[in-house]
Design an enzyme around this catalytic site. Structure first.
Site, PDB file in Angstrom:
ATOM      1  N   LYS A 176       0.833  -1.181   0.000  1.00 50.63           N
ATOM      2  CA  LYS A 176       0.000   0.000   0.000  1.00 50.63           C
ATOM      3  C   LYS A 176       0.886   1.256   0.000  1.00 50.63           C
ATOM      4  O   LYS A 176       2.043   1.118   0.396  1.00 50.63           O
ATOM      5  CB  LYS A 176      -0.929   0.012   1.206  1.00 50.63           C
ATOM      6  CG  LYS A 176      -0.164   0.082   2.551  1.00 50.63           C
ATOM      7  CD  LYS A 176      -1.062   0.390   3.681  1.00 50.63           C
ATOM      8  CE  LYS A 176      -1.134   1.848   3.986  1.00 50.63           C
ATOM      9  NZ  LYS A 176       0.001   2.464   4.648  1.00 50.63           N
ATOM     10  N   ASP A 205      -2.083  -5.558   3.089  1.00 47.65           N
ATOM     11  CA  ASP A 205      -2.398  -4.570   4.128  1.00 47.65           C
ATOM     12  C   ASP A 205      -2.030  -5.268   5.427  1.00 47.65           C
ATOM     13  O   ASP A 205      -2.705  -6.227   5.829  1.00 47.65           O
ATOM     14  CB  ASP A 205      -3.889  -4.234   4.095  1.00 47.65           C
ATOM     15  CG  ASP A 205      -4.271  -3.252   5.193  1.00 47.65           C
ATOM     16  OD1 ASP A 205      -3.653  -3.295   6.276  1.00 47.65           O
ATOM     17  OD2 ASP A 205      -5.184  -2.449   4.977  1.00 47.65           O
ATOM     18  N   HIS A 206      -0.951  -4.817   6.062  1.00 44.77           N
ATOM     19  CA  HIS A 206      -0.445  -5.626   7.188  1.00 44.77           C
ATOM     20  C   HIS A 206      -1.438  -5.715   8.344  1.00 44.77           C
ATOM     21  O   HIS A 206      -1.338  -6.599   9.179  1.00 44.77           O
ATOM     22  CB  HIS A 206       0.932  -5.134   7.646  1.00 44.77           C
ATOM     23  CG  HIS A 206       0.904  -3.922   8.511  1.00 44.77           C
ATOM     24  ND1 HIS A 206       0.740  -2.654   8.015  1.00 44.77           N
ATOM     25  CD2 HIS A 206       1.005  -3.771   9.854  1.00 44.77           C
ATOM     26  CE1 HIS A 206       0.759  -1.788   9.009  1.00 44.77           C
ATOM     27  NE2 HIS A 206       0.923  -2.439  10.140  1.00 44.77           N
ATOM     28  N   GLU A 244      -1.665   6.504  17.020  1.00 45.18           N
ATOM     29  CA  GLU A 244      -0.218   6.255  17.038  1.00 45.18           C
ATOM     30  C   GLU A 244       0.471   7.343  17.843  1.00 45.18           C
ATOM     31  O   GLU A 244       0.106   8.514  17.735  1.00 45.18           O
ATOM     32  CB  GLU A 244       0.341   6.314  15.622  1.00 45.18           C
ATOM     33  CG  GLU A 244      -0.166   5.245  14.713  1.00 45.18           C
ATOM     34  CD  GLU A 244       0.611   5.264  13.407  1.00 45.18           C
ATOM     35  OE1 GLU A 244       1.732   4.748  13.392  1.00 45.18           O
ATOM     36  OE2 GLU A 244       0.104   5.838  12.431  1.00 45.18           O
ATOM     37  N   ASP A 263      -2.903   7.233   4.098  1.00 42.33           N
ATOM     38  CA  ASP A 263      -1.980   6.354   4.814  1.00 42.33           C
ATOM     39  C   ASP A 263      -2.715   5.321   5.670  1.00 42.33           C
ATOM     40  O   ASP A 263      -2.297   4.167   5.750  1.00 42.33           O
ATOM     41  CB  ASP A 263      -1.056   7.213   5.698  1.00 42.33           C
ATOM     42  CG  ASP A 263       0.087   6.399   6.287  1.00 42.33           C
ATOM     43  OD1 ASP A 263       0.583   5.504   5.578  1.00 42.33           O
ATOM     44  OD2 ASP A 263       0.473   6.644   7.447  1.00 42.33           O
ATOM     45  N   HIS A 268      -6.227   0.555   6.348  1.00 40.85           N
ATOM     46  CA  HIS A 268      -6.360  -0.149   7.633  1.00 40.85           C
ATOM     47  C   HIS A 268      -7.758   0.055   8.247  1.00 40.85           C
ATOM     48  O   HIS A 268      -8.407  -0.887   8.685  1.00 40.85           O
ATOM     49  CB  HIS A 268      -5.312   0.324   8.637  1.00 40.85           C
ATOM     50  CG  HIS A 268      -3.897   0.202   8.149  1.00 40.85           C
ATOM     51  ND1 HIS A 268      -3.507  -0.744   7.240  1.00 40.85           N
ATOM     52  CD2 HIS A 268      -2.774   0.911   8.446  1.00 40.85           C
ATOM     53  CE1 HIS A 268      -2.203  -0.621   7.000  1.00 40.85           C
ATOM     54  NE2 HIS A 268      -1.745   0.384   7.721  1.00 40.85           N
ATOM     55  N   LYS A 368      -1.466  10.668  14.116  1.00 40.94           N
ATOM     56  CA  LYS A 368      -0.063  10.481  14.521  1.00 40.94           C
ATOM     57  C   LYS A 368       0.211  11.388  15.703  1.00 40.94           C
ATOM     58  O   LYS A 368      -0.459  12.404  15.889  1.00 40.94           O
ATOM     59  CB  LYS A 368       0.850  10.873  13.364  1.00 40.94           C
ATOM     60  CG  LYS A 368       0.730   9.903  12.200  1.00 40.94           C
ATOM     61  CD  LYS A 368       2.093   9.525  11.664  1.00 40.94           C
ATOM     62  CE  LYS A 368       2.023   8.484  10.591  1.00 40.94           C
ATOM     63  NZ  LYS A 368       2.254   7.125  11.059  1.00 40.94           N
TER      64      LYS A 368
HETATM   65  C1  BG6 Z   1       1.514   1.865   8.004  1.00 38.59           C
HETATM   66  C2  BG6 Z   1       1.514   3.358   7.848  1.00 38.59           C
HETATM   67  O1  BG6 Z   1       0.706   1.267   7.029  1.00 38.59           O
HETATM   68  O2  BG6 Z   1       0.999   1.531   9.290  1.00 38.59           O
HETATM   69  C3  BG6 Z   1       2.330   4.009   8.941  1.00 38.59           C
HETATM   70  O3  BG6 Z   1       2.062   3.686   6.580  1.00 38.59           O
HETATM   71  C4  BG6 Z   1       1.853   3.557  10.294  1.00 38.59           C
HETATM   72  O4  BG6 Z   1       2.264   5.420   8.857  1.00 38.59           O
HETATM   73  C5  BG6 Z   1       1.770   2.036  10.362  1.00 38.59           C
HETATM   74  O5  BG6 Z   1       2.767   4.035  11.271  1.00 38.59           O
HETATM   75  C6  BG6 Z   1       1.091   1.598  11.640  1.00 38.59           C
HETATM   76  O6  BG6 Z   1       1.180   0.209  11.770  1.00 38.59           O
HETATM   77  P1  BG6 Z   1       1.073  -0.496  13.187  1.00 38.59           P
HETATM   78  O7  BG6 Z   1       1.091  -1.935  12.870  1.00 38.59           O
HETATM   79  O8  BG6 Z   1       2.249  -0.027  13.985  1.00 38.59           O
HETATM   80  O9  BG6 Z   1      -0.222  -0.019  13.789  1.00 38.59           O
END
Ligand code: BG6
Length: 519
Positions: A176, A205-206, A244, A263, A268, A368
């Site tokens: 992404k 999408d992790h 975050e 982002d 997500h 953020k």
């Molecule tokens: C990413 C974003 O996909 O996910 C980042 O590009 C973000 O900006 C991150 O910090 C957050 O991932 P996680 O797993 O730490 O919640």
């Protein structure tokens, strides 16, 4: 035994494990080509994850990993780079023996993503390194760990060199953001589709690889007690927060153009929303689940300008302090503009206009440099008629179900009980399930990339977005980006780092007679 001779251990679930036979992982010998194999994503996530999978013996005996990048280096030098990355970023203790085993599978090709000759060299390498399976095919995975503008050129060259189909059984993993709006995502889909079929494309999408995110489907559809309540009759509203404490790290060049909606919200948050709001799929198969997600996105009420101005809130962080540490404002981060209009915070109210959800607001929020790193979904049930308690109770809270995604992976149900004593007071209590505690450290919790890479190796697209899903998610958020980009935000920066975001986000909820669950 307890003093009253009741063996409570028999009543409490956590002591009683049913045997779960591990699923058999059957992966054919393969080669993974990582375009951008020396970049940040490769070093931080992909290579340490592959090392970990090898250490856990989840990879077949025969596999190869080829890093493809522009800088000149030999296979040996690439192995050194990977070793450093594993030492720095892997969560495992480094095991020399395992490293020896793993490093033999690493190779490198140096070349520009536009240079056909480099792709011809790749073709040769793939033939040398990848044994044909019984079906006579070579299993290849291409991982696009590159800036999005390289994508088309790589796909074109792969196609030109006949490395996409035929004797190669290939899969393409794309990171992404997939495009920057619906039109560009559709164009990208069209270009990729010239070379790859949809069942070869893995849009990653992790968030979908997180254990608690996957659990949403199990929790909703494997228990009979919640699903009957999961609708407008019993639910007052739902909140999704992805907060975050991190800033933009060193990603200003990307973030200045992207902003928070591209982002986090487009991917997500939309995925979380789909899992919590979609209808039951008819089976646990990729397309059944993805069909339901797409149906859900297309029933989200479209947002017009007036609605966006009233029911969404944008923010950008100013200087502040996080965990006692002073941090600079967004505009003072390296490589951002001192008058940047880029939002780092989003809050908004959405409606899903279908039979299940008509009239139920969904409040989505992310940002953020907020006070804490915490992601959760909270389901706020309607208040029952409590007239009978009105003369005796001070505390009357509606039931609340919280699905904690991180940092604590948990499920809590907030209920009201009688406070012990001679009075008649209602008292709020929690019933909690904590993954770590309740599975008593017995299991390994795979990291998102571990799960997702394995799924791709197994040819399972369930946790990856489909072309129509990506475009539908963009269709939801495009009007917000358009409105915000066309109207500068004179109030920026409008929240201090280390807070819960702009006051307007709280005011929006107050006007609705509600408040954010985390604040
Ligand atoms: C990413 C974003 O996909 O996910 C980042 O590009 C973000 O900006 C991150 O910090 C957050 O991932 P996680 O797993 O730490 O919640």
């Amino acid at each position: 035994m307890s003093p009253d001779n009741v063996d409570y251990s028999l009543m409490n679930g956590p002591d009683r494990f049913c045997e779960v036979t591990p699923e058999k992982i059957d992966i054919e010998p393969f080669t993974m080509v990582i375009f951008g194999g020396t970049g940040d994503l490769s070093k931080r996530k992909l290579l340490p994850t592959l090392y970990h999978l090898c250490q856990d013996q989840n990879l077949p005996d025969e596999f190869s990993i080829i890093g493809f990048a522009s800088s000149k280096r030999s296979d040996e030098e690439y192995r050194e780079l990977v070793k450093k990355a594993v030492l720095e970023f892997s969560e495992d203790t480094f095991n020399g023996e395992c490293w020896e085993r793993f490093s033999k599978h690493l190779f490198y090709i140096s070349g520009s993503f536009e240079d056909e000759n480099a792709f011809k060299r790749l073709s040769q390498r793939l033939e040398e390194l990848t044994r044909r399976t019984e079906k006579g095919l070579r299993e290849i995975i291409y991982y696009m760990a590159v800036a999005p503008h390289f994508l088309t050129s790589i796909v074109e060259r792969l196609s030109f060199c006949k490395l996409c189909k035929g004797l190669f059984n290939t899969r393409l993993i794309v990171e992404k953001p997939f495009g920057k709006d619906r039109a560009s995502a559709a164009e990208l889909n069209r270009l990729i589709a010239k070379a790859f079929d949809e069942n070869q494309i893995y849009r990653i999408d992790h968030y979908l690889g997180k254990e608690t995110v996957q659990n949403i489907i199990f929790f909703r559809f494997a228990n009979s007690i919640f699903e009957p309540l999961w609708n407008r009759r019993y639910i007052d509203h739902i909140q999704i927060t992805v907060a975050e404490s991190l800033g933009i790290e060193n990603r200003a060049r990307f973030y200045e153009k992207a902003g928070v909606v591209r982002d986090i919200v487009q991917n997500h948050i939309m995925q979380l929303l789909a899992l919590v709001a979609m209808e039951p799929p008819i089976g646990f198969e990729a397309d059944y689940i993805r069909n339901e997600k797409v149906k859900m996105y297309s029933t989200i009420r479209p947002l017009d300008k007036e609605y966006i101005d009233t029911y969404t809130v944008r923010g950008q962080y100013g200087a502040g302090s996080i965990n006692g540490k002073e941090v600079v404002s967004y505009r003072d981060e390296r490589d951002t503009s001192s008058s940047s209009n880029t939002p780092t915070f989003f809050a908004g109210k959405f409606y899903i206009d279908n039979w299940r959800w008509a009239g139920v607001p969904f409040y989505l929020r992310t940002g953020k440099r907020l006070k804490k790193r915490i992601s959760e979904i909270s389901i706020h049930f309607k208040q029952p008629p409590l007239k009978m308690f009105s003369s005796t109770c001070e505390i009357r809270e509606p039931n609340l179900l919280v699905l904690g995604i991180q940092p604590r992976e948990s499920i809590s149900l907030h209920l009201g009980v009688k406070h012990p004593g001679i009075g008649n007071q209602l008292y709020p209590i929690n019933m909690n399930f904590h993954y770590e505690r309740d599975f008593q450290g017995k299991f390994h919790f795979p990291l998102p990339y571990e799960r997702l890479l394995l799924d791709c190796m197994k040819d399972d697209q369930t946790l990856f977005a489909r072309q129509d899903g990506i475009e539908a998610m963009w269709a939801v958020v495009d009007p917000i980006n358009e409105r915000w980009e066309n109207t500068p935000a004179p109030e920026f920066p409008n929240y201090s780092a280390g807070t819960w975001g702009p006051e307007k986000a709280d005011e929006m909820m107050q006007k609705e007679g509600r408040r954010w669950h985390i604040w």
